[in-house]
Write an enzyme that holds these catalytic residues in place. Sequence first.
Site, PDB file in Angstrom:
ATOM      1  N   CYS A  73     -55.983  83.004  27.648  1.00 44.98           N
ATOM      2  CA  CYS A  73     -55.474  81.458  26.607  1.00 44.98           C
ATOM      3  C   CYS A  73     -54.676  80.603  26.927  1.00 44.98           C
ATOM      4  O   CYS A  73     -53.624  81.703  26.181  1.00 44.98           O
ATOM      5  CB  CYS A  73     -56.301  81.546  25.913  1.00 44.98           C
ATOM      6  SG  CYS A  73     -56.909  80.561  24.521  1.00 44.98           S
ATOM      7  N   HIS A 111     -65.526  79.857  27.513  1.00 42.87           N
ATOM      8  CA  HIS A 111     -64.526  80.347  26.831  1.00 42.87           C
ATOM      9  C   HIS A 111     -64.417  79.464  25.732  1.00 42.87           C
ATOM     10  O   HIS A 111     -63.181  78.918  24.741  1.00 42.87           O
ATOM     11  CB  HIS A 111     -63.949  80.481  27.906  1.00 42.87           C
ATOM     12  CG  HIS A 111     -62.107  80.960  27.467  1.00 42.87           C
ATOM     13  ND1 HIS A 111     -61.381  82.171  27.643  1.00 42.87           N
ATOM     14  CD2 HIS A 111     -61.150  79.743  26.754  1.00 42.87           C
ATOM     15  CE1 HIS A 111     -60.368  81.499  26.658  1.00 42.87           C
ATOM     16  NE2 HIS A 111     -59.792  80.441  26.617  1.00 42.87           N
ATOM     17  N   GLU A 112     -64.306  78.100  26.827  1.00 46.10           N
ATOM     18  CA  GLU A 112     -64.292  77.100  26.319  1.00 46.10           C
ATOM     19  C   GLU A 112     -64.828  76.477  24.703  1.00 46.10           C
ATOM     20  O   GLU A 112     -64.420  75.776  24.062  1.00 46.10           O
ATOM     21  CB  GLU A 112     -64.016  75.840  27.287  1.00 46.10           C
ATOM     22  CG  GLU A 112     -62.822  76.071  28.006  1.00 46.10           C
ATOM     23  CD  GLU A 112     -61.526  75.590  28.036  1.00 46.10           C
ATOM     24  OE1 GLU A 112     -61.295  75.826  26.555  1.00 46.10           O
ATOM     25  OE2 GLU A 112     -60.853  76.604  28.347  1.00 46.10           O
ATOM     26  N   HIS A 154     -63.754  78.413  21.433  1.00 43.44           N
ATOM     27  CA  HIS A 154     -63.264  77.742  20.595  1.00 43.44           C
ATOM     28  C   HIS A 154     -63.435  76.633  19.439  1.00 43.44           C
ATOM     29  O   HIS A 154     -62.766  76.545  18.567  1.00 43.44           O
ATOM     30  CB  HIS A 154     -61.953  76.902  21.620  1.00 43.44           C
ATOM     31  CG  HIS A 154     -61.087  77.578  21.888  1.00 43.44           C
ATOM     32  ND1 HIS A 154     -59.889  78.469  21.810  1.00 43.44           N
ATOM     33  CD2 HIS A 154     -60.923  77.851  23.424  1.00 43.44           C
ATOM     34  CE1 HIS A 154     -59.509  79.047  22.109  1.00 43.44           C
ATOM     35  NE2 HIS A 154     -59.842  78.345  23.476  1.00 43.44           N
TER      36      HIS A 154
HETATM   37 NI    NI Z   1     -58.598  79.112  25.462  1.00 45.84          NI
END
Ligand code: NI
Length: 190
Positions: A111, A153-154, A157
């Site tokens: 990341c 994953h994105e 966030h």
């Molecule tokens: Ni990330």
Amino acid sequence: MAILKIARMGHPVLGRPADPVEDPTAPELRRLVEDMIETMEDAGGTGLAAPQVHVPLRVVVFFIDAARARREAASPDSPNSEGAAGVPLTVLVNPEVEPLGDERALGWEACLSVPGLVGEVPRHTAVRYRGTGLEGEAIEREATGFHARVVQHECDHLDGVVYPQRMADLSRLMFTSEMKHLAEDETQEE
Ligand code: NI
């Protein structure tokens, strides 16, 4: 266009839910997305979420080139080779991710907000995601393997979650430069 400063893990903007975008077609959102894409490309990332550039809005961008997709599809944690053709540069405003089935797999993630480290993270192997593009168009796709991993994953966030928080075994969090000590058959090239 501008390269934006990337927030690192521990900054409060990465630890709280981001706000919905009211107008996906707004010119200022387009400018933000252009800068996010330039920042992602400059940093060599696969994806970037707006909170990572200190903007608490529900926007992500990602891109998986064909070579990366093929490499990841060949790795042991990819249950199948779907998505091996790569994924075009995608902008998702107000995305939602829905798991398809209960299957999860472990895979290595990095990341831009956690520089120098990699970790092995369990993720759903198949998801459906929906969002809006910058022209206001609806986007809906099903994704498996690495594509599904990147989207999860994105979008994490946007909920204030950074990948180490998803890890089941923190002994699998390490510096990228120490990955060489892992058996070759456990890793793929980043
Ligand atoms: Ni990330």
